[in-house]
Design a protein around this motif. Structure first.
Motif, PDB file in Angstrom:
ATOM      1  N   SER A 209       9.690   3.398  -6.602  1.00  0.00           N
ATOM      2  CA  SER A 209       8.261   3.660  -6.517  1.00  0.00           C
ATOM      3  C   SER A 209       7.694   3.843  -7.921  1.00  0.00           C
ATOM      4  O   SER A 209       8.341   4.448  -8.774  1.00  0.00           O
TER       5      SER A 209
ATOM      6  N   ARG B  47      16.577  -5.645   5.691  1.00  0.00           N
ATOM      7  CA  ARG B  47      16.065  -4.579   6.536  1.00  0.00           C
ATOM      8  C   ARG B  47      14.768  -4.011   5.943  1.00  0.00           C
ATOM      9  O   ARG B  47      13.814  -3.722   6.676  1.00  0.00           O
TER      10      ARG B  47
ATOM     11  N   HIS C 245       0.825  -1.210   0.000  1.00  0.00           N
ATOM     12  CA  HIS C 245       0.000   0.000   0.000  1.00  0.00           C
ATOM     13  C   HIS C 245       0.856   1.257   0.000  1.00  0.00           C
ATOM     14  O   HIS C 245       0.424   2.316   0.467  1.00  0.00           O
ATOM     15  N   GLY C 246       2.084   1.116  -0.483  1.00  0.00           N
ATOM     16  CA  GLY C 246       2.875   2.309  -0.726  1.00  0.00           C
ATOM     17  C   GLY C 246       3.402   3.029   0.490  1.00  0.00           C
ATOM     18  O   GLY C 246       3.552   4.250   0.472  1.00  0.00           O
ATOM     19  N   HIS C 247       3.730   2.308   1.568  1.00  0.00           N
ATOM     20  CA  HIS C 247       4.341   2.985   2.720  1.00  0.00           C
ATOM     21  C   HIS C 247       5.708   3.552   2.364  1.00  0.00           C
ATOM     22  O   HIS C 247       6.186   4.458   3.024  1.00  0.00           O
ATOM     23  N   GLN C 248       6.378   2.943   1.384  1.00  0.00           N
ATOM     24  CA  GLN C 248       7.708   3.387   0.948  1.00  0.00           C
ATOM     25  C   GLN C 248       8.776   3.175   2.016  1.00  0.00           C
ATOM     26  O   GLN C 248       9.854   3.760   1.955  1.00  0.00           O
ATOM     27  N   MET C 249       8.493   2.355   2.992  1.00  0.00           N
ATOM     28  CA  MET C 249       9.516   2.117   4.010  1.00  0.00           C
ATOM     29  C   MET C 249      10.614   1.212   3.458  1.00  0.00           C
ATOM     30  O   MET C 249      11.750   1.221   3.932  1.00  0.00           O
TER      31      MET C 249
ATOM     32  N   ILE D 291      13.038   3.515   1.779  1.00  0.00           N
ATOM     33  CA  ILE D 291      13.804   4.267   2.776  1.00  0.00           C
ATOM     34  C   ILE D 291      14.936   3.388   3.312  1.00  0.00           C
ATOM     35  O   ILE D 291      16.067   3.839   3.475  1.00  0.00           O
TER      36      ILE D 291
ATOM     37  N   GLU E 122      12.628  -5.627   4.221  1.00  0.00           N
ATOM     38  CA  GLU E 122      11.583  -6.612   4.511  1.00  0.00           C
ATOM     39  C   GLU E 122      11.073  -6.416   5.941  1.00  0.00           C
ATOM     40  O   GLU E 122       9.868  -6.477   6.200  1.00  0.00           O
ATOM     41  N   ALA E 123      11.995  -6.161   6.855  1.00  0.00           N
ATOM     42  CA  ALA E 123      11.639  -6.032   8.277  1.00  0.00           C
ATOM     43  C   ALA E 123      10.984  -4.696   8.598  1.00  0.00           C
ATOM     44  O   ALA E 123      10.587  -4.453   9.731  1.00  0.00           O
ATOM     45  N   ASN E 124      10.878  -3.816   7.618  1.00  0.00           N
ATOM     46  CA  ASN E 124      10.251  -2.518   7.849  1.00  0.00           C
ATOM     47  C   ASN E 124       8.941  -2.346   7.092  1.00  0.00           C
ATOM     48  O   ASN E 124       8.305  -1.315   7.205  1.00  0.00           O
ATOM     49  N   CYS E 125       8.562  -3.336   6.306  1.00  0.00           N
ATOM     50  CA  CYS E 125       7.319  -3.195   5.539  1.00  0.00           C
ATOM     51  C   CYS E 125       6.125  -3.544   6.426  1.00  0.00           C
ATOM     52  O   CYS E 125       5.981  -4.687   6.847  1.00  0.00           O
ATOM     53  N   PRO E 126       5.256  -2.563   6.719  1.00  0.00           N
ATOM     54  CA  PRO E 126       4.130  -2.833   7.613  1.00  0.00           C
ATOM     55  C   PRO E 126       3.110  -3.798   7.013  1.00  0.00           C
ATOM     56  O   PRO E 126       2.311  -4.377   7.743  1.00  0.00           O
ATOM     57  N   GLU E 127       3.113  -3.944   5.700  1.00  0.00           N
ATOM     58  CA  GLU E 127       2.118  -4.821   5.078  1.00  0.00           C
ATOM     59  C   GLU E 127       2.677  -6.221   4.830  1.00  0.00           C
ATOM     60  O   GLU E 127       1.992  -7.064   4.259  1.00  0.00           O
ATOM     61  N   ARG E 128       3.917  -6.455   5.198  1.00  0.00           N
ATOM     62  CA  ARG E 128       4.598  -7.727   4.916  1.00  0.00           C
ATOM     63  C   ARG E 128       4.449  -8.111   3.449  1.00  0.00           C
ATOM     64  O   ARG E 128       4.139  -9.250   3.106  1.00  0.00           O
TER      65      ARG E 128
END
Ligand code: HEM
Ligand code: SF4
Lengths: 64, 402
Positions: free
Chosen positions: A26, A50, A11-15, A18, A52-58
């Motif tokens: 993007s 890292r 959903h485009g958090h873009q984490m 980052i 992968e470990a920061n994506c809130p939507e997995r």
């Protein structure tokens, strides 16, 4: 190591971009794209993990 | 004014998110609920609501949009009669939309907020921050909430929308009435009327004097399935841009400034290692997540043992989720280079903040510019800081000296 993004869950958090701007970018809607087709170079693998470990939507899938 | 609030007896069954104590420190209340036998609290106040505090629960609810709808996303009940009358159909798409409409409601605005699209606001934001700092740098003190943070997002959004910057103080007043002082129903009505009338006039003006490169004009000219998008949608999106883009980001910048005033070691770390900035911003957003939204159940459902009923309201406490020790090690600590940070300050699932790339840019530029020009500063009096809370949490007065 290869990475892909499940576009149904992204959903485009873009984490990811980052954490690993060399690996993730993007599209014009702000959803993730993978910038490296094929194997992720060894020096970028920690960053990819890292991301992968920061994506809130997995939404990031890492295959070794 | 005397506070006629009934004291909170038991936080698990009677929480009050507008209680001044809760506003000042919501985190210890969240923690008490989260670690109790019942991590989803309930209250009868304000027509009742549920309050999940664990990360997994908040995320699960955000993902289940069929049961937990966005019919009404304020943490309080809607204003009676709001959906009647000529402009009753004006909502706040896409935040107030459910699938299937949500998809196109969101799709149309996403390109405006992609990282490559918001990059063009960087220089303007920096110039704006510098001009605000010019106003107070020689005084040796400043209210970093009221004289700095407050002015940044509202001017960025006004520029993006293409509306007069001189109306900044009106916009701020409307947004605060619509999102911040929301226990005052008359104030909410007043704000809603003003916002709709204002954007209606802006739309009319663009019909007579077409413009290019402004968000409102582009929206008016957008077609979906061969037809221009309806006026209600245009007004609704503009309404949301103002309301969602201003108070939220202002609160985030303010909390970050409050943090930096108390943490010289973090100021130094960022000065010595500028490559920390991207993760530092995410970490600050995690710890000081300003926004709580709500959902309304479409049907009866048992969730984690709680007997929820159709029409019940659930508060999406993203700030609580972001401090759940099950998800984040040492959750109350700011760790500028935190490795694992799936924070949900911007929400989760289909409604995930569309403006997050712009918000991040504003927060980063506001902090960087301030720290560059005023590297050393501290709070004048920690007890004198005032906070807004409920829907949006952040400092409203925060005096620093330097
Ligand atoms: C730090 C600042 C901000 C925070 C913490 C924040 C937080 C949020 C959250 C939590 C949501 C999810 C709402 C829900 O689940 O019901 C959301 C949605 C949204 N936000 Fe933000 N926001 C911020 C800044 C902005 C800005 C600057 C804009 C635009 C100018 C914006 C535009 C939106 C929009 C359009 C949505 C609705 C997306 C949808 O429903 O599909 N936000 N925001
Ligand atoms: S962090 Fe996850 S959800 Fe966000 S853009 Fe990257 S892949 Fe998509």
């Amino acid at each position: 190591m290869r990475v892909s993004v499940d576009s149904g869950s992204c959903h485009g958090h873009q984490m990811c971009a980052i954490a690993a701007p060399e690996v993730f970018g993007s599209d014009e809607l702000g959803n993730a794209t993978v910038l490296i087709a094929g194997d992720i170079p060894v020096e970028l693998q920690a960053k990819a993990r890292r991301a992968e470990a920061n994506c809130p939507e997995r939404a990031i899938i890492i295959t070794e | 004014m005397t506070d006629t609030r009934k004291p909170v007896e038991d936080i698990l069954t009677d929480y009050d998110i507008f209680d001044p104590e809760f506003i000042k420190d919501p985190y210890s209340a969240f923690s008490e609920i989260r670690e109790s036998g019942c991590p989803i609290a309930h209250t009868e106040r304000y027509e009742g609501s549920w309050l999940p505090t664990r990360y997994d629960d908040v995320v699960a609810i955000a993902q289940e949009y069929e049961t937990f709808t966005s019919q009404s996303i304020l943490v309080l009940p809607p204003i009676p009669g709001q959906n009647e009358g000529q402009y009753g159909g004006v909502k706040a798409p896409p935040i107030s939309s459910d699938p299937p409409e949500h998809h196109w409601h969101r799709r149309l605005i996403l390109p405006v907020f992609a990282p490559q699209a918001v990059a063009k606001y960087e220089q303007g934001t920096k110039d704006l921050c510098n001009s605000l700092i010019d106003e107070f740098i020689d005084k040796g003190t400043a209210d970093v909430a009221g004289d700095y943070a407050q002015h940044i997002p509202v001017r960025v959004i006004a520029t993006l929308l293409g509306v007069p910057l001189e109306m900044e103080s009106d916009f701020t007043a409307w947004v605060r009435a619509a999102l911040e002082n929301i226990t005052d129903v008359e104030g909410r009505k007043w704000a809603r009327q003003n916002i709709i009338q204002f954007f209606l006039a802006q739309v009319e003006d663009r019909k007579n004097n077409p413009r290019e490169n402004d968000f409102i004009s582009e929206l008016m000219n957008t077609e979906v399935e061969g037809k221009k998008v309806p006026l209600d949608y245009v007004l609704g999106v503009c309404n949301l841009m103002l309301v969602a883009g201003v108070d939220t980001t202002w609160s985030a910048i303010g909390s970050c400034m409050w943090h930096m005033a108390q943490h010289p070691e973090h100021r130094k770390a960022l000065r010595d290692n500028p490559e920390l900035w991207p993760t530092a911003i995410e970490e600050l957003l995690r710890v000081y997540a300003p926004v709580t939204m709500a959902r309304v159940l479409s049907k009866d459902a048992e969730f984690q043992g709680c007997p929820m009923k159709a029409g019940d309201r659930v508060l999406m406490a993203f700030p609580a989720a972001n401090r759940d020790p099950r998800q984040f090690e040492n959750p109350d600590e700011v760790i500028l280079d935190r490795e694992h940070n799936r924070h949900v300050a911007f929400g989760s699932g289909i409604h995930r903040c569309a403006g997050s790339n712009l918000a991040r840019l504003e927060v980063r530029v506001a902090l960087q510019t301030f720290l560059e020009r005023i590297p050393e500063f501290e709070l004048v009096n920690p007890d004198d800081v005032t906070w807004a809370g409920g829907q949006v949490h952040g400092p409203r007065r925060c005096m620093v000296k330097f």
